[in-house]
Design a protein around this motif. Structure first.
Motif, PDB file in Angstrom:
ATOM      1  N   GLY A 137       0.904  -1.141   0.034  1.00 45.51           N
ATOM      2  CA  GLY A 137       0.105   0.110  -0.180  1.00 45.51           C
ATOM      3  C   GLY A 137       0.814   1.419   0.042  1.00 45.51           C
ATOM      4  O   GLY A 137       2.056   1.131   0.190  1.00 45.51           O
ATOM      5  N   PHE A 138       0.174   2.402  -0.315  1.00 50.66           N
ATOM      6  CA  PHE A 138       0.901   3.578  -0.274  1.00 50.66           C
ATOM      7  C   PHE A 138      -0.124   4.690   0.437  1.00 50.66           C
ATOM      8  O   PHE A 138      -1.093   4.400   0.541  1.00 50.66           O
ATOM      9  CB  PHE A 138       1.591   4.015  -1.602  1.00 50.66           C
ATOM     10  N   GLY A 148      -5.099   6.616   1.993  1.00 54.06           N
ATOM     11  CA  GLY A 148      -4.231   5.517   1.969  1.00 54.06           C
ATOM     12  C   GLY A 148      -4.905   4.643   0.809  1.00 54.06           C
ATOM     13  O   GLY A 148      -5.921   4.419   0.858  1.00 54.06           O
ATOM     14  N   PHE A 149      -4.073   3.646   0.107  1.00 55.43           N
ATOM     15  CA  PHE A 149      -4.596   2.685  -0.808  1.00 55.43           C
ATOM     16  C   PHE A 149      -3.799   1.608  -0.607  1.00 55.43           C
ATOM     17  O   PHE A 149      -2.469   1.483  -0.223  1.00 55.43           O
ATOM     18  CB  PHE A 149      -4.165   3.098  -2.218  1.00 55.43           C
ATOM     19  N   VAL A 150      -4.566   0.342  -0.602  1.00 56.42           N
ATOM     20  CA  VAL A 150      -3.748  -1.075  -0.514  1.00 56.42           C
ATOM     21  C   VAL A 150      -4.212  -1.971  -1.383  1.00 56.42           C
ATOM     22  O   VAL A 150      -5.703  -1.814  -1.864  1.00 56.42           O
ATOM     23  CB  VAL A 150      -4.232  -1.403   1.105  1.00 56.42           C
ATOM     24  N   THR A 151      -3.805  -3.024  -1.615  1.00 61.05           N
ATOM     25  CA  THR A 151      -4.401  -4.047  -2.499  1.00 61.05           C
ATOM     26  C   THR A 151      -3.819  -5.402  -1.650  1.00 61.05           C
ATOM     27  O   THR A 151      -2.812  -5.344  -1.319  1.00 61.05           O
ATOM     28  CB  THR A 151      -3.884  -3.888  -4.126  1.00 61.05           C
ATOM     29  N   PRO A 152      -4.720  -6.225  -1.903  1.00 58.84           N
ATOM     30  CA  PRO A 152      -4.119  -7.671  -1.391  1.00 58.84           C
ATOM     31  C   PRO A 152      -3.043  -8.134  -2.243  1.00 58.84           C
ATOM     32  O   PRO A 152      -2.907  -7.900  -3.394  1.00 58.84           O
ATOM     33  CB  PRO A 152      -5.364  -8.724  -1.507  1.00 58.84           C
ATOM     34  N   VAL A 153      -2.283  -8.993  -1.735  1.00 62.76           N
ATOM     35  CA  VAL A 153      -1.011  -9.595  -2.393  1.00 62.76           C
ATOM     36  C   VAL A 153      -1.258 -11.304  -2.273  1.00 62.76           C
ATOM     37  O   VAL A 153      -1.538 -11.865  -1.516  1.00 62.76           O
ATOM     38  CB  VAL A 153       0.401  -9.153  -1.719  1.00 62.76           C
ATOM     39  N   GLU A 155      12.844   2.184   7.338  1.00 67.58           N
ATOM     40  CA  GLU A 155      12.583   0.630   7.787  1.00 67.58           C
ATOM     41  C   GLU A 155      11.007   0.671   8.224  1.00 67.58           C
ATOM     42  O   GLU A 155      10.471   1.480   8.542  1.00 67.58           O
ATOM     43  CB  GLU A 155      13.058   0.518   9.092  1.00 67.58           C
ATOM     44  N   GLY A 156      10.454  -0.471   7.536  1.00 69.60           N
ATOM     45  CA  GLY A 156       9.040  -0.677   7.820  1.00 69.60           C
ATOM     46  C   GLY A 156       8.471  -0.227   8.902  1.00 69.60           C
ATOM     47  O   GLY A 156       7.503   0.230   9.215  1.00 69.60           O
ATOM     48  N   ILE A 157       9.327  -0.721  10.021  1.00 74.43           N
ATOM     49  CA  ILE A 157       8.906  -0.321  11.596  1.00 74.43           C
ATOM     50  C   ILE A 157       8.675   1.072  11.622  1.00 74.43           C
ATOM     51  O   ILE A 157       7.917   1.432  12.638  1.00 74.43           O
ATOM     52  CB  ILE A 157       9.838  -1.024  12.389  1.00 74.43           C
ATOM     53  N   LYS A 158       9.503   1.883  11.216  1.00 76.28           N
ATOM     54  CA  LYS A 158       9.442   3.474  11.283  1.00 76.28           C
ATOM     55  C   LYS A 158       8.810   3.939  10.421  1.00 76.28           C
ATOM     56  O   LYS A 158       8.218   5.259  10.544  1.00 76.28           O
ATOM     57  CB  LYS A 158      10.988   3.829  11.103  1.00 76.28           C
ATOM     58  N   ASN A 159       7.835   3.437   9.468  1.00 80.13           N
ATOM     59  CA  ASN A 159       6.852   3.845   8.440  1.00 80.13           C
ATOM     60  C   ASN A 159       5.412   3.362   8.939  1.00 80.13           C
ATOM     61  O   ASN A 159       5.019   2.292   8.333  1.00 80.13           O
ATOM     62  CB  ASN A 159       7.437   3.711   7.067  1.00 80.13           C
ATOM     63  N   ALA A 181       1.402  -0.587   8.672  1.00 79.58           N
ATOM     64  CA  ALA A 181      -0.018  -0.985   9.068  1.00 79.58           C
ATOM     65  C   ALA A 181      -0.958  -1.251   8.060  1.00 79.58           C
ATOM     66  O   ALA A 181      -1.903  -2.455   7.856  1.00 79.58           O
ATOM     67  CB  ALA A 181      -0.724   0.082  10.136  1.00 79.58           C
ATOM     68  N   LEU A 182      -0.833  -0.350   7.213  1.00 79.83           N
ATOM     69  CA  LEU A 182      -1.825  -0.634   5.701  1.00 79.83           C
ATOM     70  C   LEU A 182      -1.363  -1.884   4.910  1.00 79.83           C
ATOM     71  O   LEU A 182      -2.364  -2.779   4.527  1.00 79.83           O
ATOM     72  CB  LEU A 182      -1.690   0.358   4.790  1.00 79.83           C
ATOM     73  N   SER A 183       0.074  -2.286   4.860  1.00 78.72           N
ATOM     74  CA  SER A 183       0.442  -3.483   4.192  1.00 78.72           C
ATOM     75  C   SER A 183       0.018  -4.793   5.042  1.00 78.72           C
ATOM     76  O   SER A 183       0.030  -5.690   4.333  1.00 78.72           O
ATOM     77  CB  SER A 183       1.827  -3.271   4.089  1.00 78.72           C
ATOM     78  N   CYS A 184      -0.126  -4.630   6.303  1.00 74.11           N
ATOM     79  CA  CYS A 184      -0.667  -5.765   7.002  1.00 74.11           C
ATOM     80  C   CYS A 184      -1.894  -5.820   7.403  1.00 74.11           C
ATOM     81  O   CYS A 184      -2.627  -6.581   8.004  1.00 74.11           O
ATOM     82  CB  CYS A 184       0.018  -5.737   8.453  1.00 74.11           C
TER      83      CYS A 184
END
Length: 117
Positions: A2-3, A11-16, A96-100, A105-108
């Motif tokens: 997502g972004f 925000g926008f997400v897509t399932p992977v 780092e993902g943890i800092k963003n 959260a969106l990607s999870c």
């Protein structure tokens, strides 16, 4: 994947599909996500400078060097074409993902957490 656009709280997400072919993999999806963000927000980026953060160092290298394998060239050139047409300057930086936290959260799929930041 997502972004998000912080100024718009959008925000926008897509399932992977994690069964994606080994030739594409996460690098393909990360590059596609950055290109999608550029295409989606091009009207907001016109004649300005923007920073895109990603946790993929390979994708940072691709967008900052304008060099990739032929398989990924269509993604890169489509994003670059948009920046040229709209006179915007895009910088892709590693974080780092943890800092963003919002992007993480969106990607999870943790949308309730993304809304808290």
């Amino acid at each position: 994947l997502g972004f998000w656009y912080p100024e718009l709280s959008l925000g926008f997400v897509t399932p992977v599909n994690f069964n994606i072919h080994h030739c594409t993999g996460i690098y393909f999806l990360e590059a596609l996500c950055i290109a999608s963000a550029i295409h989606k927000f091009k009207s907001y980026l016109s004649t300005s400078t923007a920073v895109i953060f990603t946790d993929s160092e390979d994708t940072v290298d691709m967008f900052n060097s304008f060099h990739t394998t032929p398989f990924y060239n269509p993604i890169l050139t489509s994003a670059v074409d948009e920046t040229i047409v709209h006179s915007c300057d895009i910088h892709v930086l590693h974080v780092e993902g943890i800092k963003n936290k919002v992007a993480d959260a969106l990607s999870c799929g943790q949308f309730h957490c993304a809304c808290q930041f």
